[in-house]
Design a protein around this motif. Structure first.
Motif, PDB file in Angstrom:
ATOM      1  N   HIS A  63       1.031  -1.050   0.097  1.00  0.00           N
ATOM      2  CA  HIS A  63      -0.186   0.536  -0.148  1.00  0.00           C
ATOM      3  C   HIS A  63       0.718   1.007  -0.298  1.00  0.00           C
ATOM      4  O   HIS A  63      -0.041   2.285  -0.803  1.00  0.00           O
ATOM      5  CB  HIS A  63      -0.783  -0.255   1.155  1.00  0.00           C
ATOM      6  N   ARG A  64       2.315   1.138   0.322  1.00  0.00           N
ATOM      7  CA  ARG A  64       3.213   2.545   0.478  1.00  0.00           C
ATOM      8  C   ARG A  64       4.167   2.400  -1.150  1.00  0.00           C
ATOM      9  O   ARG A  64       4.526   3.066  -0.896  1.00  0.00           O
ATOM     10  CB  ARG A  64       3.252   2.597   1.846  1.00  0.00           C
ATOM     11  N   GLN A  65       4.187   1.238  -1.503  1.00  0.00           N
ATOM     12  CA  GLN A  65       5.129   0.858  -2.503  1.00  0.00           C
ATOM     13  C   GLN A  65       4.458   1.892  -3.336  1.00  0.00           C
ATOM     14  O   GLN A  65       3.363   1.972  -3.764  1.00  0.00           O
ATOM     15  CB  GLN A  65       4.928  -0.471  -2.582  1.00  0.00           C
ATOM     16  N   ARG A  87       0.566   5.208  -7.608  1.00  0.00           N
ATOM     17  CA  ARG A  87       2.175   5.357  -6.387  1.00  0.00           C
ATOM     18  C   ARG A  87       3.111   5.246  -7.611  1.00  0.00           C
ATOM     19  O   ARG A  87       3.708   4.013  -8.446  1.00  0.00           O
ATOM     20  CB  ARG A  87       1.590   4.275  -5.825  1.00  0.00           C
ATOM     21  N   VAL A 126       8.749   5.838  -0.770  1.00  0.00           N
ATOM     22  CA  VAL A 126       7.579   5.255  -0.933  1.00  0.00           C
ATOM     23  C   VAL A 126       6.612   6.017  -0.291  1.00  0.00           C
ATOM     24  O   VAL A 126       7.379   7.117   0.176  1.00  0.00           O
ATOM     25  CB  VAL A 126       7.293   3.643   0.860  1.00  0.00           C
ATOM     26  N   VAL A 127       5.641   5.853  -0.197  1.00  0.00           N
ATOM     27  CA  VAL A 127       3.907   6.897  -0.071  1.00  0.00           C
ATOM     28  C   VAL A 127       4.148   7.371   1.632  1.00  0.00           C
ATOM     29  O   VAL A 127       4.470   6.682   2.540  1.00  0.00           O
ATOM     30  CB  VAL A 127       2.569   6.638  -0.487  1.00  0.00           C
ATOM     31  N   ARG A 161       3.299   7.534   4.838  1.00  0.00           N
ATOM     32  CA  ARG A 161       2.901   6.950   6.010  1.00  0.00           C
ATOM     33  C   ARG A 161       1.553   7.185   6.363  1.00  0.00           C
ATOM     34  O   ARG A 161       0.594   6.274   6.569  1.00  0.00           O
ATOM     35  CB  ARG A 161       3.557   6.771   6.745  1.00  0.00           C
ATOM     36  N   HIS A 195      -0.914   9.019   4.138  1.00  0.00           N
ATOM     37  CA  HIS A 195      -1.900   8.435   3.633  1.00  0.00           C
ATOM     38  C   HIS A 195      -1.857   6.955   3.159  1.00  0.00           C
ATOM     39  O   HIS A 195      -3.285   5.984   3.228  1.00  0.00           O
ATOM     40  CB  HIS A 195      -1.182   8.416   2.347  1.00  0.00           C
ATOM     41  N   HIS A 196      -0.928   5.765   3.586  1.00  0.00           N
ATOM     42  CA  HIS A 196      -1.344   4.773   3.217  1.00  0.00           C
ATOM     43  C   HIS A 196      -0.404   3.401   4.279  1.00  0.00           C
ATOM     44  O   HIS A 196       0.360   4.306   5.261  1.00  0.00           O
ATOM     45  CB  HIS A 196      -0.339   4.266   2.015  1.00  0.00           C
ATOM     46  N   THR A 197      -0.903   1.874   4.416  1.00  0.00           N
ATOM     47  CA  THR A 197      -0.367   1.417   5.323  1.00  0.00           C
ATOM     48  C   THR A 197       1.107   0.640   5.023  1.00  0.00           C
ATOM     49  O   THR A 197       1.505   0.647   3.961  1.00  0.00           O
ATOM     50  CB  THR A 197      -1.250   0.071   6.078  1.00  0.00           C
ATOM     51  N   PRO A 198       1.661   1.261   6.367  1.00  0.00           N
ATOM     52  CA  PRO A 198       3.428   0.316   6.187  1.00  0.00           C
ATOM     53  C   PRO A 198       3.503  -0.723   4.616  1.00  0.00           C
ATOM     54  O   PRO A 198       2.932  -1.670   4.947  1.00  0.00           O
ATOM     55  CB  PRO A 198       3.391  -0.324   7.130  1.00  0.00           C
TER      56      PRO A 198
END
Length: 419
Positions: A160-162, A245, A391-392, A394, A396-399
């Protein structure tokens, strides 16, 4: 009744059939002597031929998507950005996330997506998804249709953060995104290679470089005219970065295409190495020239010679420092006209630029040839791209995972030839 709809094709076919029937029925009455019967015969034959040609043209356009609307056919193209205010859902043909008013990537209509065979179905986190969108150029004001393939990992919680690498696929002229999906099989081939571990998870963006149809702009910033290079080298990356992303550095961006789209891929990469670092060009040209479809691409005056030379890749290799990019060129030894030029281009490339080639013995300037070259092209391009390590944020997105390593073997020597 849209230009590409099946209803238009059926109506034109029925009209042609009616004209043929009327011609047969009226011919005995028009077989008399005199000026009026002669003019009547000429008019009847002319109208019948026009309707038959129009019916065939509508069928070809519906199949190959040369022009997407009546406006495009007659040269009237909408370039004004159109905003929406509601959040986009998760169904087919919508953008992942929220497409707010003024967004640079917005949901589009079907764009013949329902006619494309072999697209991923079922849960997106398992099979990925293809979205139909329109890309709006912040600098140029261009509105261009696109299809975006998102790999399964894009929807998985662990990612999700990638961010993901991107390959932009360009159609030829007067091609369309439908051709890229249905005939070049871009999302289907990329999906299969990624599923088998021969490609790292990658976002595929299918778009046409013809931003002012029916004019062929050849990825050139036309003086006083369409700014195709600016759209593809600046507006498109900015729009995608604002919505998906995707990696924010050139090392994770590549561009490929067939025919004039392949020429554009080379031009964009060699002229904009800070945007695209990898190119795949199937049956390209190495110099942009004016012709009846392009009009005057380079303007006039003292700057014309520099603009012409700037889009001559052989001239650039001889007179300018080589960019630090990697390119793949593909051309058949027999059946295509560009083989000698391709060999000359390969020979002219010097470090730090790198070139590989796909040189089959037989092939034509058509989709069967290009689809044969697609798997090796995508695998090689993907291996040149760096999987983004940023990465996006934190909030905004889960780790997600901290690192994903590229996978997949090098193209075989039978498929590629390194310089």
């Amino acid at each position: 009744m849209g230009l590409t709809s099946e209803t238009t094709v059926y109506v034109m076919a029925a009209l042609a059939a009616v004209c043929v029937a009327l011609l047969v029925w009226l011919w005995p009455r028009l077989a008399r002597q005199g000026l009026r019967p002669v003019l009547g015969r000429l008019a009847a034959v002319g109208v019948t031929q026009v309707t038959i040609i129009a019916a065939c043209g509508c069928w070809l356009n519906s199949s190959y998507q040369f022009f997407g609307s009546w406006g495009e056919l007659f040269g009237h193209v909408d370039t004004a950005p159109v905003g929406i205010t509601q959040a986009a859902g998760r169904g087919d043909g919508v953008v992942t996330g929220v497409a707010a008013k003024g967004a640079l990537v917005q949901p589009a209509g079907d764009q013949q997506l329902s006619r494309v065979t072999g697209l991923p179905t079922g849960p997106a986190a398992v099979n990925g998804r293809v979205e139909s969108v329109k890309v709006i150029g912040r600098r140029t004001g261009v509105v261009d249709p696109a299809l975006v393939y998102l790999p399964p990992q894009y929807f998985q919680k662990a990612y999700h953060r990638q961010r993901f690498p991107v390959i932009v696929a360009l159609s030829g002229y007067p091609g369309s995104v439908f051709n890229l999906a249905q005939y070049l099989r871009v999302p289907q081939t990329a999906g299969a290679l990624q599923k088998s571990g021969q490609m790292q998870p990658t976002i595929m963006v299918m778009i046409r470089p013809t931003i002012a149809p029916p004019r062929d702009t050849e990825c050139v910033n036309v003086p006083g005219g369409p700014q195709a290079e600016t759209f593809l080298a600046k507006d498109l990356p900015d729009a995608l970065k604002s919505t998906y992303r995707v990696g924010h550095y050139a090392s994770s961006w590549g561009v490929m295409g067939y025919s004039s789209g392949g020429s554009c891929a080379l031009q964009l990469t060699m002229r904009n190495p800070g945007v695209y670092t990898t190119a795949g060009a199937l049956s390209p040209d190495y110099k942009v020239k004016d012709d009846p479809t392009t009009g005057n691409l380079f303007g006039s005056g003292l700057g014309r010679v520099n603009r012409v030379n700037g889009h001559d890749l052989m001239w650039r290799l001889k007179h300018l420092p080589a960019p630090q990019v990697s390119v793949l060129v593909a051309e058949s030894k027999h059946g295509e006209r560009g083989y000698p030029q391709t060999l000359a281009f390969i020979k002219a490339v010097k470090a730090p630029m790198r070139v590989v080639s796909i040189l089959p013995d037989q092939g034509s300037h058509n989709f069967p040839t290009w689809t044969r070259e697609m798997p090796a092209t995508l695998k090689w391009m993907n291996q040149q791209l760096t999987f983004p390590q940023d990465v996006v944020p934190r909030q905004h997105h889960t780790p997600g995972p901290t690192k994903v390593r590229a996978s997949g073997p090098e193209p075989s020597e039978a498929a590629t030839k390194d310089k």
